[in-house]
Design a protein around this motif. Sequence first.
Motif, PDB file in Angstrom:
ATOM      1  N   ARG A  83       0.844  -1.183   0.000  1.00  0.00           N
ATOM      2  CA  ARG A  83       0.000   0.000   0.000  1.00  0.00           C
ATOM      3  C   ARG A  83       0.883   1.237   0.000  1.00  0.00           C
ATOM      4  N   ASN A  84       0.611   2.189  -0.891  1.00  0.00           N
ATOM      5  CA  ASN A  84       1.409   3.395  -0.961  1.00  0.00           C
ATOM      6  C   ASN A  84       1.198   4.264   0.272  1.00  0.00           C
ATOM      7  N   PRO A  85       2.230   5.050   0.656  1.00  0.00           N
ATOM      8  CA  PRO A  85       2.070   5.952   1.802  1.00  0.00           C
ATOM      9  C   PRO A  85       0.875   6.875   1.609  1.00  0.00           C
ATOM     10  N   ALA A  86       0.093   7.039   2.671  1.00  0.00           N
ATOM     11  CA  ALA A  86      -1.053   7.952   2.677  1.00  0.00           C
ATOM     12  C   ALA A  86      -2.088   7.611   1.613  1.00  0.00           C
ATOM     13  N   GLN A  87      -2.208   6.335   1.280  1.00  0.00           N
ATOM     14  CA  GLN A  87      -3.244   5.912   0.338  1.00  0.00           C
ATOM     15  C   GLN A  87      -4.593   5.901   1.053  1.00  0.00           C
ATOM     16  N   PRO A 120      -0.928   6.317   6.358  1.00  0.00           N
ATOM     17  CA  PRO A 120       0.278   5.615   5.895  1.00  0.00           C
ATOM     18  C   PRO A 120       0.563   4.347   6.701  1.00  0.00           C
ATOM     19  N   ARG A 121       1.554   3.606   6.256  1.00  0.00           N
ATOM     20  CA  ARG A 121       2.151   2.489   6.984  1.00  0.00           C
ATOM     21  C   ARG A 121       1.178   1.321   7.232  1.00  0.00           C
ATOM     22  N   VAL A 122       0.284   1.055   6.298  1.00  0.00           N
ATOM     23  CA  VAL A 122      -0.614  -0.086   6.435  1.00  0.00           C
ATOM     24  C   VAL A 122      -0.331  -1.057   5.301  1.00  0.00           C
ATOM     25  N   ASP A 123       0.162  -2.258   5.623  1.00  0.00           N
ATOM     26  CA  ASP A 123       0.498  -3.248   4.607  1.00  0.00           C
ATOM     27  C   ASP A 123      -0.690  -4.106   4.183  1.00  0.00           C
ATOM     28  N   ASP A 124      -1.771  -4.065   4.963  1.00  0.00           N
ATOM     29  CA  ASP A 124      -2.943  -4.882   4.668  1.00  0.00           C
ATOM     30  C   ASP A 124      -3.847  -4.143   3.680  1.00  0.00           C
ATOM     31  N   ASN A 126      -6.709  -4.869   2.824  1.00  0.00           N
ATOM     32  CA  ASN A 126      -8.092  -4.914   3.272  1.00  0.00           C
ATOM     33  C   ASN A 126      -8.323  -4.088   4.532  1.00  0.00           C
ATOM     34  N   ALA A 127      -7.306  -3.337   4.961  1.00  0.00           N
ATOM     35  CA  ALA A 127      -7.443  -2.522   6.173  1.00  0.00           C
ATOM     36  C   ALA A 127      -8.525  -1.463   5.980  1.00  0.00           C
ATOM     37  N   TYR A 128      -9.180  -1.110   7.075  1.00  0.00           N
ATOM     38  CA  TYR A 128     -10.201  -0.063   7.026  1.00  0.00           C
ATOM     39  C   TYR A 128     -10.209   0.674   8.366  1.00  0.00           C
ATOM     40  N   ALA A 129     -10.948   1.779   8.411  1.00  0.00           N
ATOM     41  CA  ALA A 129     -11.009   2.605   9.625  1.00  0.00           C
ATOM     42  C   ALA A 129     -12.430   2.648  10.152  1.00  0.00           C
ATOM     43  N   LEU A 130     -12.558   2.567  11.469  1.00  0.00           N
ATOM     44  CA  LEU A 130     -13.847   2.731  12.138  1.00  0.00           C
ATOM     45  C   LEU A 130     -13.790   3.985  13.005  1.00  0.00           C
ATOM     46  N   GLU A 131     -14.804   4.826  12.887  1.00  0.00           N
ATOM     47  CA  GLU A 131     -14.874   6.033  13.715  1.00  0.00           C
ATOM     48  C   GLU A 131     -15.789   5.781  14.903  1.00  0.00           C
ATOM     49  N   ARG A 207      -8.376  -7.471  14.278  1.00  0.00           N
ATOM     50  CA  ARG A 207      -7.413  -6.813  15.159  1.00  0.00           C
ATOM     51  C   ARG A 207      -7.329  -5.316  14.889  1.00  0.00           C
ATOM     52  N   ILE A 208      -7.302  -4.519  15.965  1.00  0.00           N
ATOM     53  CA  ILE A 208      -7.057  -3.080  15.875  1.00  0.00           C
ATOM     54  C   ILE A 208      -5.543  -2.878  15.856  1.00  0.00           C
ATOM     55  N   ILE A 209      -5.026  -2.216  14.824  1.00  0.00           N
ATOM     56  CA  ILE A 209      -3.576  -2.029  14.724  1.00  0.00           C
ATOM     57  C   ILE A 209      -3.131  -0.618  15.040  1.00  0.00           C
ATOM     58  N   TRP A 210      -4.084   0.329  15.141  1.00  0.00           N
ATOM     59  CA  TRP A 210      -3.728   1.717  15.461  1.00  0.00           C
ATOM     60  C   TRP A 210      -4.992   2.451  15.876  1.00  0.00           C
TER      61      TRP A 210
END
Length: 213
Positions: A83-87, A120-124, A126-131, A207-210
């Motif tokens: 994944r590119n930085p800040a994608q 940035p810095r997410v290699d997965d 399929n990663a996503y964000a929850l608010e 898993r929550i990674i950040w």
Amino acid sequence: MNRLTHARVWSAIDALARRYGLSVSGLAKQAGLDPTAFNKSKRVTSEGRPRWPTTESIAKVLSATGASFDDFTALVTAEPRRRNPAQPIPLIGMTQAGGGGFFDDGGFPVGGGWDQIRFPRVDDDNAYALEVTGDSMAPLYRDGDVLIVSPNAAPRKGDRVVLRTLDGEVMAKVLVRRTAKTVELASLNPAHTNLVFPVDRIDWIARIIWASQ
């Protein structure tokens, strides 16, 4: 010529899923396999040894997608995608996550109804964000905090996780213990007692990674 390795074969399966707009669990399901067959947690044994996909599973994937063996070989020999930085990654409110249409059976994000954030810095892939909405997760997570979730990262004891029940309830907890029949979770609020869920009541756990705090 690039050497055939465990990492490259699995990277090719990940790339094939992306090519057809699928998560790895969606790809497995379309091929008639167990939806968890290609999950990151299934790529190593419980003893930590590499587990390779079977030739039968690869053949089923190629048949289901219409890709050729040459297509798959080209993906195996290609450089792994990062994944590119800040994608941009998908963002959804915690309350919305309890509804339908945002996740597949394996807990991977699907559909086009997501907002996005840059992270940035997410290699997965399929990663996503929850608010976080409301104060049910205080004092650790407060209204407006953003949790970055990796559905491909196998949760381990002590990890902070997001869990969705079959009833549509979504919660952030700490993984205490996981057996073949139950999952025990500790609340982020120490005043609350641990919860034990039968496995057949859980839709998915990730898993929550950040977290922004």
